[in-house]
Motif scaffolding. Structure first.
Motif, short mmCIF file in Angstrom:
data_model
loop_
_atom_site.label_atom_id
_atom_site.label_comp_id
_atom_site.label_asym_id
_atom_site.label_seq_id
_atom_site.Cartn_x
_atom_site.Cartn_y
_atom_site.Cartn_z
N LYS A 190 0.84 -1.22 0.00
CA LYS A 190 0.00 0.00 0.00
C LYS A 190 0.87 1.26 0.00
CE LYS A 190 -3.98 -2.17 2.16
NZ LYS A 190 -4.80 -2.27 3.36
N ILE A 191 1.97 1.20 0.70
CA ILE A 191 2.90 2.34 0.74
C ILE A 191 3.50 2.56 -0.65
CG2 ILE A 191 5.15 3.08 1.62
CD1 ILE A 191 4.30 1.81 4.32
N PHE A 192 3.87 1.47 -1.32
CA PHE A 192 4.45 1.60 -2.66
C PHE A 192 3.42 2.12 -3.67
CE2 PHE A 192 7.27 -2.08 -1.21
CZ PHE A 192 8.23 -1.22 -0.70
N LEU A 193 2.18 1.68 -3.54
CA LEU A 193 1.12 2.17 -4.43
C LEU A 193 0.92 3.67 -4.23
CD1 LEU A 193 -1.12 1.70 -6.49
CD2 LEU A 193 -2.64 1.08 -4.58
N SER A 194 0.90 4.10 -2.99
CA SER A 194 0.76 5.53 -2.68
C SER A 194 1.95 6.32 -3.22
CB SER A 194 0.64 5.71 -1.16
OG SER A 194 0.61 7.07 -0.83
N ALA A 195 3.15 5.78 -3.07
CA ALA A 195 4.36 6.46 -3.57
C ALA A 195 4.31 6.60 -5.08
CB ALA A 195 5.60 5.68 -3.14
N GLN A 196 3.87 5.55 -5.76
CA GLN A 196 3.79 5.61 -7.23
C GLN A 196 2.74 6.64 -7.66
OE1 GLN A 196 4.02 2.06 -9.77
NE2 GLN A 196 2.00 2.64 -10.56
N LYS A 197 1.61 6.68 -6.98
CA LYS A 197 0.56 7.65 -7.31
C LYS A 197 1.07 9.08 -7.15
CE LYS A 197 -3.52 4.82 -6.51
NZ LYS A 197 -4.73 4.60 -5.69
N LYS A 198 1.88 9.33 -6.11
CA LYS A 198 2.47 10.66 -5.92
C LYS A 198 3.36 11.03 -7.10
CE LYS A 198 2.81 10.61 -0.87
NZ LYS A 198 3.75 10.53 0.26
N ALA A 199 4.21 10.10 -7.50
CA ALA A 199 5.12 10.35 -8.63
C ALA A 199 4.34 10.60 -9.92
CB ALA A 199 6.09 9.19 -8.80
N GLN A 200 3.29 9.81 -10.13
CA GLN A 200 2.47 9.97 -11.33
C GLN A 200 1.77 11.33 -11.34
OE1 GLN A 200 0.25 6.29 -10.72
NE2 GLN A 200 0.99 5.52 -12.70
N SER A 201 1.21 11.73 -10.21
CA SER A 201 0.49 13.01 -10.16
C SER A 201 1.43 14.20 -10.33
CB SER A 201 -0.31 13.13 -8.87
OG SER A 201 0.55 13.26 -7.75
N LYS A 202 2.67 14.05 -9.86
CA LYS A 202 3.66 15.13 -10.01
C LYS A 202 4.45 15.01 -11.31
CE LYS A 202 4.40 15.68 -5.04
NZ LYS A 202 5.38 15.57 -3.95
N LYS A 203 4.18 13.93 -12.07
CA LYS A 203 4.88 13.66 -13.34
C LYS A 203 6.40 13.65 -13.14
CE LYS A 203 1.15 15.29 -16.27
NZ LYS A 203 0.43 14.08 -16.16
N LEU A 204 6.83 12.86 -12.17
CA LEU A 204 8.25 12.73 -11.86
C LEU A 204 8.88 11.55 -12.58
CD1 LEU A 204 8.14 13.28 -7.99
CD2 LEU A 204 8.75 14.96 -9.74
N GLY A 205 10.15 11.67 -12.90
CA GLY A 205 10.93 10.56 -13.45
C GLY A 205 10.28 9.91 -14.66
N ILE A 206 10.02 8.61 -14.55
CA ILE A 206 9.47 7.85 -15.67
C ILE A 206 8.06 8.29 -16.04
CG2 ILE A 206 10.90 5.82 -15.23
CD1 ILE A 206 8.50 4.51 -13.86
N TRP A 207 7.42 9.08 -15.21
CA TRP A 207 6.05 9.53 -15.46
C TRP A 207 6.03 10.87 -16.19
CZ3 TRP A 207 3.61 5.28 -14.86
CH2 TRP A 207 3.99 4.38 -13.87
N LYS A 208 7.18 11.40 -16.54
CA LYS A 208 7.25 12.66 -17.30
C LYS A 208 6.59 12.49 -18.66
CE LYS A 208 11.46 14.47 -15.25
NZ LYS A 208 12.84 14.84 -15.42
N ARG A 209 6.42 13.60 -19.36
CA ARG A 209 5.76 13.60 -20.67
C ARG A 209 6.39 12.59 -21.63
NH1 ARG A 209 5.81 18.14 -25.06
NH2 ARG A 209 4.21 17.31 -26.42
N ASN A 210 7.68 12.56 -21.76
CA ASN A 210 8.37 11.59 -22.62
C ASN A 210 9.03 10.51 -21.77
OD1 ASN A 210 7.78 12.76 -25.15
ND2 ASN A 210 9.27 14.37 -24.71
N GLY A 211 8.28 10.00 -20.82
CA GLY A 211 8.81 9.04 -19.87
C GLY A 211 8.91 7.62 -20.42
#
Length: 184
Positions: A150-171
């Motif tokens: 659950k912690i990892f799912l929450s962490a991934q959702k944060k990264a996705q919403s902030k468009k960090l790293g692999i979640w960037k526009r050309n990720g």
């Protein structure tokens, strides 16, 4: 009498060497003082490191590969995200002076013989979680090792919403798991 003394000492030495080299994942078990600390000697990619185990009384050393539980980082060949993920993990390990605390879950090793673990830095931050939160790894839960899923799912959702790293526009274009199936 001298022969007996010699053989007795040789036997003790042999037993000490056997004990020192027979380390296994149980050496990582938590005790009432908390998690054991180990020195990271190499970062292989964004989700695998090698740590150094010290044998009995520090006589011998053994290196073990450790796969971070709960996350999956891009493969090195997944340009450019594999190299970026590895570099980010290296940065997190370096900030902890290359010493991490190791926590195991239900299953201690994977099919490749790697130790499966959660790594904690010197500040008490879980490195596995930080890799997902910073956008350098994706959620990758394999039962029975689900303690922090659950912690990892929450962490991934944060990264996705902030468009960090692999979640960037050309990720990242393909998950590491799918990429491995198609390319390895």
């Amino acid at each position: 009498m001298k022969k007996f003394f010699f053989f007795k000492n040789a036997l003790v030495l042999i037993l000490l060497i056997i004990l020192a080299t027979s380390l296994n994942a149980h050496d990582f078990a938590s005790n009432n003082k908390g998690l054991k600390k180990f020195r990271v000697v190499e970062v292989h990619d964004g989700d695998t490191v090698s740590i150094r185990l010290r044998g009995f009384a520090g006589i011998t050393y053994k290196t073990e590969r450790v796969r971070l539980i709960g996350i999956d980082a891009p493969e090195i060949s997944q340009e450019p995200w594999g190299r970026r993920s590895k570099r980010h993990l290296k940065k997190l390990i370096n900030e902890s002076d290359w010493v991490v605390s190791v926590e195991l879950d239900a299953e201690e090793r994977d099919k490749y013989g790697r130790i499966l673990a959660y790594l904690w830095d010197k500040k008490g931050q879980m490195i596995n979680e930080k890799m997902a939160e910073d956008g350098y790894a994706v959620l990758y839960t394999i039962p029975p090792n689900v303690k922090y899923s659950k912690i990892f799912l929450s962490a991934q959702k944060k990264a996705q919403s902030k468009k960090l790293g692999i979640w960037k526009r050309n990720g990242l274009k393909m998950s590491p798991e799918k990429w491995r199936r198609e390319n390895l």
